[in-house]
Design an enzyme around this catalytic site. Structure first.
Site, PDB file in Angstrom:
ATOM      1  N   GLN A 179       0.810  -1.226   0.000  1.00  0.00           N
ATOM      2  CA  GLN A 179       0.000   0.000   0.000  1.00  0.00           C
ATOM      3  C   GLN A 179       0.840   1.271   0.000  1.00  0.00           C
ATOM      4  O   GLN A 179       0.396   2.299  -0.505  1.00  0.00           O
ATOM      5  CB  GLN A 179      -0.944   0.023   1.209  1.00  0.00           C
ATOM      6  N   CYS A 326     -20.171  -9.144   5.916  1.00  0.00           N
ATOM      7  CA  CYS A 326     -21.379  -9.935   5.647  1.00  0.00           C
ATOM      8  C   CYS A 326     -21.174 -10.816   4.422  1.00  0.00           C
ATOM      9  O   CYS A 326     -21.625 -11.947   4.364  1.00  0.00           O
ATOM     10  CB  CYS A 326     -22.568  -9.005   5.429  1.00  0.00           C
TER      11      CYS A 326
HETATM   12  C1  LIG Z   1      -3.504  -6.058  -1.895  1.00  0.00           C
HETATM   13  C2  LIG Z   1      -2.557  -6.350  -0.794  1.00  0.00           C
HETATM   14  C3  LIG Z   1      -1.819  -7.547  -0.750  1.00  0.00           C
HETATM   15  C4  LIG Z   1      -2.020  -8.644  -1.763  1.00  0.00           C
HETATM   16  O1  LIG Z   1      -1.459  -8.342  -3.005  1.00  0.00           O
HETATM   17  P1  LIG Z   1      -1.954  -9.183  -4.283  1.00  0.00           P
HETATM   18  O2  LIG Z   1      -1.048  -8.713  -5.375  1.00  0.00           O
HETATM   19  O3  LIG Z   1      -3.385  -8.822  -4.505  1.00  0.00           O
HETATM   20  O4  LIG Z   1      -1.756 -10.629  -3.963  1.00  0.00           O
HETATM   21  C5  LIG Z   1      -0.932  -7.728   0.273  1.00  0.00           C
HETATM   22  N1  LIG Z   1      -0.757  -6.795   1.219  1.00  0.00           N
HETATM   23  C6  LIG Z   1      -1.439  -5.630   1.218  1.00  0.00           C
HETATM   24  C7  LIG Z   1      -1.179  -4.638   2.299  1.00  0.00           C
HETATM   25  C8  LIG Z   1      -2.364  -5.374   0.223  1.00  0.00           C
HETATM   26  O5  LIG Z   1      -3.053  -4.227   0.237  1.00  0.00           O
END
Ligand SMILES: *Cc1c(COP(=O)(O)O)cnc(C)c1O
Length: 408
Positions: A179, A326
């Site tokens: 992120q 949900c």
């Molecule tokens: C989306 C996300 C992942 C997973 O990544 P993918 O490429 O969808 O497998 C892992 N950690 C965080 C913090 C994420 O937001």
């Protein structure tokens, strides 16, 4: 209908330049990078250039980058690889209660295989304390894995301090930067991390591609896939070449645009937070008020169920997300919100709005037109203000609003 996408923490659109860059590797440059002939060599060159771009974007050297199928695989690979190759040193792993499930469930799985796991609590902002990390460390600790920024509430963790601590005690440190990368500076030496996860589709690249940074000299070995010698024996399987090319370009652009994007998103985010909290009652911002991702606004609305807000917003063309669960068939709210000490009934009313570079100031204006009446209508019909406890799915507000809960 007008459609507004406020769910960039779930995934992002692919930037046109990125789509353009990968296109050539779907059509013309189709060789296998392992092949020695012209077709292979051309593609190998593209892959290695992409590796340089990814490395450059996080201050690493190219041979410290391994391409994977995404954030989930990188997290698994980092944690498994360190755990199994350091078994002789110890069996203790430290993580936090608010990690993405790609980390949390991996660590928990190791907990069933003889590793000891400490899951650190967080404060009301979703922040891990450096003192808690320090206190949890023992001479059996081999790995600390704590995310750089949280995907549900946007809080940015004190990674630099944890990195210093880990190194002073000779413990390997992994961070999930899925992120944070592309939104705030992510530089491996500055952060003091040994392993770092990124994912393509969170930075305006495609889905199904990611990378793991592994610092040179880190005791780590490949454990998940048995197969060929690709990625210098660190990740078997023919490379996802178009994805790799795209990740390289997305990473380069993310860093090139970081300062501008950061300021632009921060402006939209601050307006959104200001107006939501000023114009709607019984709303609280979740996550840290200042140490948060520039594009991230998340709230709890009392007396409403998050998913009913999502459905109402969707009917008006706005895509958001919620930490209430949900959809997953359980009525258990987000593990992140609960770890922050938010009561169950309040956590059910959570909503996350994550902005992207494709959003316009008018999008925030439109949101502020439609949201107050939605909240008013839902509250008027909500069973929650009579303190009704959800016990079964037939008590779910979604069922009441939409007459069905087909996704349960
Ligand atoms: C989306 C996300 C992942 C997973 O990544 P993918 O490429 O969808 O497998 C892992 N950690 C965080 C913090 C994420 O937001």
């Amino acid at each position: 209908m007008r459609r507004i996408y406020f769910d960039h923490s779930a995934t992002t659109p692919v930037r046109p330049e990125v789509a353009e860059a990968m296109c050539g590797y779907l059509k013309d440059n189709y060789g296998n990078p392992t092949s020695l002939h012209y077709f292979g060599r051309q593609v190998r060159k593209g892959v290695e250039e992409a590796r340089e771009k990814v490395a450059g974007a996080i201050g690493a050297s190219p041979n410290e980058i391994v391409f994977t199928s995404g954030g989930t695989e990188s997290d698994n690979m980092a944690i498994h690889g360190v755990a199994y190759s350091n078994k002789n040193k110890g069996n203790h792993i430290i993580t936090s209660a608010v990690e993405h499930h790609a980390v949390l469930n991996t660590v928990k799985a190791l907990g069933k295989e003889g590793f000891t796991v400490t899951i650190l609590p967080v404060d009301k902002y979703g922040m891990v304390s450096v003192e808690d990390v320090s206190a949890a460390m023992t001479d059996k600790t081999i790995l600390i894995t704590i995310m750089h920024a949280n995907n549900e509430v946007g809080t940015i963790m004190p990674i630099r301090e944890i990195g210093k601590l880990a190194h002073s005690r000779g413990v390997i440190f992994h961070t999930d930067a899925v992120q944070s990368f592309g939104k705030i500076p992510v530089e491996v030496n500055d952060l003091g991390v040994d392993l770092l996860t990124i994912s393509g589709h969170k930075i305006y690249g495609p889905k199904g591609i990611g990378a793991l940074y592994i610092r040179k000299g880190t005791r780590w070995r490949q454990t998940l896939l048995h197969g060929g010698a690709q990625e210098r024996l660190r990740r078997a399987g023919t490379e996802n070449v178009p994805g790799i090319i795209a990740l390289g370009e997305a990473a380069r652009l993310a860093v090139a645009n970081l300062a501008n994007d950061n300021e632009y998103l921060r402006g939209l985010r601050d307006r959104l937070i200001r107006e939501v909290t000023a114009r709607i009652g019984h709303v609280k911002l979740t996550g840290h008020p200042a140490l948060r991702l520039p594009n991230h606004a998340s709230f709890t609305f009392e007396f409403i169920e998050g998913e009913s807000m999502l459905l109402s917003l969707d009917m008006k063309g706005v895509a958001a997300s919620s930490g209430s669960a949900c959809t997953s068939g359980s009525l258990e709210p987000s593990h992140v919100l609960l770890a922050m000490g938010i009561p169950h009934e309040v956590a059910h009313g959570s909503i996350r709005l994550t902005l992207g570079v494709d959003n316009k100031p008018e999008d925030v204006g439109y949101f502020m037109e439609i949201m107050p009446p939605i909240v008013e209508r839902l509250r008027a019909m909500s069973p929650l203000d009579q303190e009704t406890e959800f016990t079964t799915n037939s008590d779910c507000t979604i069922c009441k609003v939409s007459g069905t809960c087909s996704r349960v």
